[in-house]
Structures are given as C-alpha cells and as structure tokens.
Design an enzyme around this catalytic site. Structure first.
Site, short mmCIF file in Angstrom:
data_model
loop_
_atom_site.label_atom_id
_atom_site.label_comp_id
_atom_site.label_asym_id
_atom_site.label_seq_id
_atom_site.Cartn_x
_atom_site.Cartn_y
_atom_site.Cartn_z
N ARG A 276 0.75 -0.84 -0.07
CA ARG A 276 0.31 0.03 0.14
C ARG A 276 0.32 1.42 0.69
O ARG A 276 0.63 2.17 -1.01
CB ARG A 276 -0.86 0.27 1.58
CG ARG A 276 -2.03 1.20 1.30
CD ARG A 276 -2.55 1.32 2.74
NE ARG A 276 -2.72 -0.30 2.94
CZ ARG A 276 -3.99 -0.80 3.35
NH1 ARG A 276 -5.50 -0.14 2.24
NH2 ARG A 276 -4.22 -1.88 3.89
N CYS A 343 -26.44 -3.52 -7.56
CA CYS A 343 -27.97 -4.11 -6.90
C CYS A 343 -27.52 -4.65 -5.65
O CYS A 343 -27.90 -5.74 -5.22
CB CYS A 343 -28.85 -5.40 -7.71
SG CYS A 343 -29.30 -4.55 -8.95
N GLU A 344 -26.60 -3.76 -4.22
CA GLU A 344 -27.13 -3.98 -2.89
C GLU A 344 -26.40 -2.72 -2.40
O GLU A 344 -26.10 -1.85 -2.97
CB GLU A 344 -25.48 -4.73 -3.10
CG GLU A 344 -24.90 -6.19 -3.92
CD GLU A 344 -24.43 -6.69 -2.70
OE1 GLU A 344 -24.60 -7.11 -1.44
OE2 GLU A 344 -24.21 -8.22 -3.41
N TYR A 371 -5.08 -1.69 -4.15
CA TYR A 371 -5.81 -3.09 -3.38
C TYR A 371 -7.23 -2.55 -4.00
O TYR A 371 -8.96 -1.90 -3.72
CB TYR A 371 -6.25 -3.18 -1.69
CG TYR A 371 -4.54 -3.46 -1.44
CD1 TYR A 371 -4.96 -4.88 -1.63
CD2 TYR A 371 -4.43 -2.79 -0.41
CE1 TYR A 371 -3.54 -5.23 -1.20
CE2 TYR A 371 -2.96 -2.91 -0.10
CZ TYR A 371 -3.01 -4.75 0.21
OH TYR A 371 -1.60 -5.12 0.22
N1 LLP Z 1 3.00 -9.62 3.00
C1 LLP Z 1 2.27 -9.90 3.24
C2 LLP Z 1 2.60 -11.34 4.06
C3 LLP Z 1 1.01 -9.42 3.82
O1 LLP Z 1 -0.30 -10.12 4.07
C4 LLP Z 1 0.32 -8.27 3.29
C5 LLP Z 1 -1.41 -8.09 2.69
C6 LLP Z 1 1.55 -7.44 3.00
C7 LLP Z 1 2.89 -7.42 2.67
C8 LLP Z 1 1.39 -5.93 1.99
O2 LLP Z 1 0.32 -4.57 3.02
P1 LLP Z 1 0.73 -3.57 3.08
O3 LLP Z 1 2.40 -3.01 2.75
O4 LLP Z 1 -0.11 -3.81 1.49
O5 LLP Z 1 -0.09 -2.94 3.57
N2 LLP Z 1 -7.35 -5.58 0.99
C9 LLP Z 1 -7.15 -4.84 1.52
C10 LLP Z 1 -5.47 -5.33 2.40
C11 LLP Z 1 -5.16 -6.57 2.50
C12 LLP Z 1 -3.94 -6.32 2.77
C13 LLP Z 1 -3.06 -8.12 3.54
N3 LLP Z 1 -2.20 -8.12 3.22
C14 LLP Z 1 -7.09 -3.23 2.10
O6 LLP Z 1 -7.81 -2.80 1.26
O7 LLP Z 1 -6.73 -2.47 3.08
#
Ligand code: LLP
Length: 417
Positions: A276, A343-344, A371
């Site tokens: 992110r 439709c939700e 994401y």
């Molecule tokens: N490493 C692992 C093992 C992870 O599971 C994740 C994210 C990351 C790195 C990266 O994390 P970041 O730096 O992006 O926070 N869909 C959700 C976020 C799910 C994150 C899953 N794992 C959202 O839209 O907020």
C-alpha cells in the site's frame, strides 16, 4: 507527496489532464502515476542506504505488469502469494532471486514452479506446509530456502479483516511453537533456514507494534543462535499505512530510521514487503456521475464505478477521498452518498460527501492505486475497468477495458440433448 494536482481548475496526473484520459479511454478507469510509484519505492531504498536490505513490493496491492515493471527497473524485489503473482513478476522483468513467497496455502505446483525458477525464500506458515516443501524440494533434488512466519501476537489498531499478527488470526506460527518448528526444520534434508518473518497487519499508522514485533523476532533469533541455527535475514512484512482521511502514519523514512535503530547494527539483512505505501497514492479511479437522485432523506450521486471496481468501501467501510476532476464548476454544494450501479445496498464508494455535482461530471477517487483494481471482479457481469499509467506527459494504456466477450470467453453451454 503525489502527482495528482489541480492546474487551472483541472486535475492532472503528472503533466496530463485526467479529463483527456477520461475522454480517450472512458470511465471507470484507474490512472497511475509512474513518478509517484518510483518516489515511494525510492523513499524506502534511500532510507535503507548503507544497510543490507531488500524491499520486496507486495504484488497483491497492485499487480498490473506495468506497475511491476516500473519497480523491477528500479531493482525491486517482490513478495508474492501465488504462482500467478510469480509469473506476473517474471513477465514484468522481475528477478526470481529477489522474490519471497508468502501465504498460508501454497500448493504443490506453486512450490515446484518457485523452486524451478529459484526464488529467494519461502515464508513458511505451518508445519504441514514445511513438510510439503521438504517433499517437493526433495523430489526435485533442490534445496528450499525458508523463513518461518512468526505470529508475534502484537495488537495493532486496524480493521479486523487486515490485522494479521494476533493469536486468533490464521497467519504464521505462534511464539510458543516456533522454536520447535525451527528445530524440526533444521533437521530436514532439503530445507535451508535463512530467515525469520512476520507480517502483523495492514494500514498500520503507528510504529509501536512494529517495534514490539521486531523485538520479539530479535529475541527469537538469539535463541535460535544459541541452538546453532544461524539466521541471516529478518523479514518484517509490509503494512505501513497511508493517509486516506486524517490518519497520520509515519513517513517511510521515519519508519525505517526507527527499525534500524532497534536493529542496532546487527548483521542481519532487513527484508520489507510494502504494498500500500508504495502504490496507494500513486493511483486514482476516474468515475462519471450517471444520475443524481434525491429523496426525502438523501441526495445520491449514482456513478459508473461499483463495488466490483473498488471493493474497499463495501468490504471495510473504507473512506477514500473523492474530488471532482474540475474544481471550478459553480453550483450548490450538497451532501451526497456516492453509490454504484450494483444491486446491493453495500455498493457505495462514499457516504455523506459535500460536493457540487452535475450529471456527467467526472470524479476522482483518490488513494486507489492499492487494493483497487487488484480486488476488482465481474460482479453483476460488469467489465473490469481500464488502467492507464501516466509517465510525465504521456498516458499509456496498461490494461484495456475488458470486453463482454472476454468476460464469458471461458464459459460454455451444456451440450444439446
Ligand atoms: N506481506 C504480507 C504477508 C501480506 O499479507 C501483506 C498484505 C503485505 C505484505 C502488504 O501489506 P501492505 O503494505 O499493503 O499493507 N485488501 C486490504 C489489504 C489487505 C492486506 C493483505 N496483506 C485493503 O484494501 O485494505
């Protein structure tokens, strides 16, 4: 810092008016800024300069091959969770030896492919997975380099769906069990222990939980050392948060500085898996207002993007800023729910936003680079959006808008009687 700014009342992505992108490619369309992506990645590498470190971009956040390619050209490593992500990395010019493989459910064929191309490390999440990898590696006469993902049981203040480092989560191996799993791993013929790993959650806006986790990992490394198990790398995962509304996450540079301080010159390679914080603010989603609608209670703006395009508001009640692509339009400010065509009731992009809107206006949903498209679906048989990457004054189409034929290309009718 990001490269989406107004100039003379029009929103630009770098040097391109996003109105031109909407005219050319339609809406909904994701627009990425190459410069912002690079800036965010380089903030990591610059803060880590002079230290043995590896920044493995978490592919799941945005897996468009153009995004991966921009990062690969800068020498990035990659954190993958499936063979699909691995093939994307290779296609985009990433180096297999810079790849770490996370995830609780790696399948045999995925392990085989990762061993075949020679990835850097598997992040192991259970004893059963360790046994499977030993078998696969032995069948292929290869040695698999591993870290074990520890669940350090630290509390993080984030949405419960994206907190991963507590006992009730499915991830990693608990502190109570991990020493014996390492001892076991050290006896396996085709397993080579190189590291320890954790990932405590996502959209974390405080450094404290990271420092707690790091401290616990360092203690583990010392215990393993005493047992004769040498650890070369420490992977702290990803998770650094970004500013969607009024959050105040630490800067990448501050975050790294504090980690390095606690590491205190230990001869360990620091591995990070940011997703992110590299790509969220490098992307916006352009969407057009189809209709305005008012009832006794509310004003609705019905837009052409839905939860199939951007799931975060529906799934996590996530708040993402929405701005008009022209900010010089006169009119009455009203409080709108910005809703999609699906439709939700949960199909909303945002609730209660003060905006001046007319049908036909184009809006930009910000911080949509992470994401966003990666979680898109065909729900309600909607084609997935186009993706465009801006590089200075050029806008490159990096994914065509899906067509209806592509949507059902892999479906089949039953045979005639
Ligand atoms: N490493 C692992 C093992 C992870 O599971 C994740 C994210 C990351 C790195 C990266 O994390 P970041 O730096 O992006 O926070 N869909 C959700 C976020 C799910 C994150 C899953 N794992 C959202 O839209 O907020």
């Amino acid at each position: 810092m990001h490269d989406f700014q107004y100039r003379n009342g029009v929103l630009y992505a770098e040097a391109v008016p996003v109105t031109d992108i909407a005219d050319q490619y339609g809406t909904p369309t994701y627009v990425y800024s190459r410069q912002t992506l690079e800036h965010n990645y380089l903030e990591y590498t610059q803060a880590l300069q002079g230290h043995d470190a590896r920044v493995c971009y978490a592919v799941k956040a945005n897996s468009n091959i153009a995004v991966l390619n921009v990062l690969a050209r800068l020498g990035a490593g990659f954190d993958i969770v499936s063979v699909g992500e691995l093939e994307r990395v290779l296609l985009a010019g990433g180096q297999a030896k810079q790849v770490v493989f996370s995830g609780v459910g790696k399948q045999t064929h995925e392990m085989q492919r990762a061993l075949e191309v020679g990835i850097h490390c598997f992040n192991i999440e259970s004893t059963a997975e360790l046994e499977r990898l030993q078998q696969v590696a032995s069948d292929m006469d290869r040695c698999a380099a591993i870290s074990i993902r520890v669940n350090p049981d630290v509390d993080v203040r984030t949405h419960p769906y994206i907190a991963t480092g507590m006992k009730e989560n499915k991830f990693g191996i608990s502190m109570a069990q991990v020493d014996s799993v390492y001892t076991h791993a050290s006896k396996l013929s085709h397993i080579n222990i190189i590291g320890v790993d954790c990932h405590i959650g996502s959209q974390l806006t405080e450094i404290g939980p990271y420092l707690d986790a790091l401290q616990r990992l360092l203690e583990l490394i010392d215990r393993l050392q005493d047992q004769g198990i040498a650890i070369r790398h420490l992977d702290l995962g990803g998770g650094l948060g970004v500013r969607y509304a009024d959050e105040t996450p630490p800067s990448i540079a501050d975050f790294i500085a504090q980690l390095l301080q606690l590491l205190n010159g230990r001869p360990l390679q620091l591995v990070l898996e940011p997703g992110r914080s590299i790509c969220a603010n490098a992307g916006i989603l352009l969407t057009r207002v189809e209709y305005l609608k008012t009832n006794e209670k509310k004003h609705f703006a019905i837009v052409d993007s839905g939860m199939n395009d951007l799931l975060r508001p529906a799934l996590y009640s996530a708040w993402q800023r929405i701005i008009p692509v022209r900010n010089d339009i006169a009119g009455i400010t009203r409080c709108y729910d910005i809703v999609g065509p699906i439709c939700e009731t949960g199909d909303f992009m945002a609730k209660q936003r003060q905006l001046v809107l007319n049908a036909g206006d184009i809006l930009a949903i910000q911080q949509a680079g992470a994401y966003g498209f990666a979680m898109a679906s065909n729900y309600n048989s909607r084609n997935r959006a186009a993706e465009v990457m801006v590089d200075d004054s050029q806008a490159h189409l990096v994914r065509q808008r899906e067509t209806l034929e592509q949507q059902w290309a892999h479906e089949q009718l039953l045979p005639h009687e």
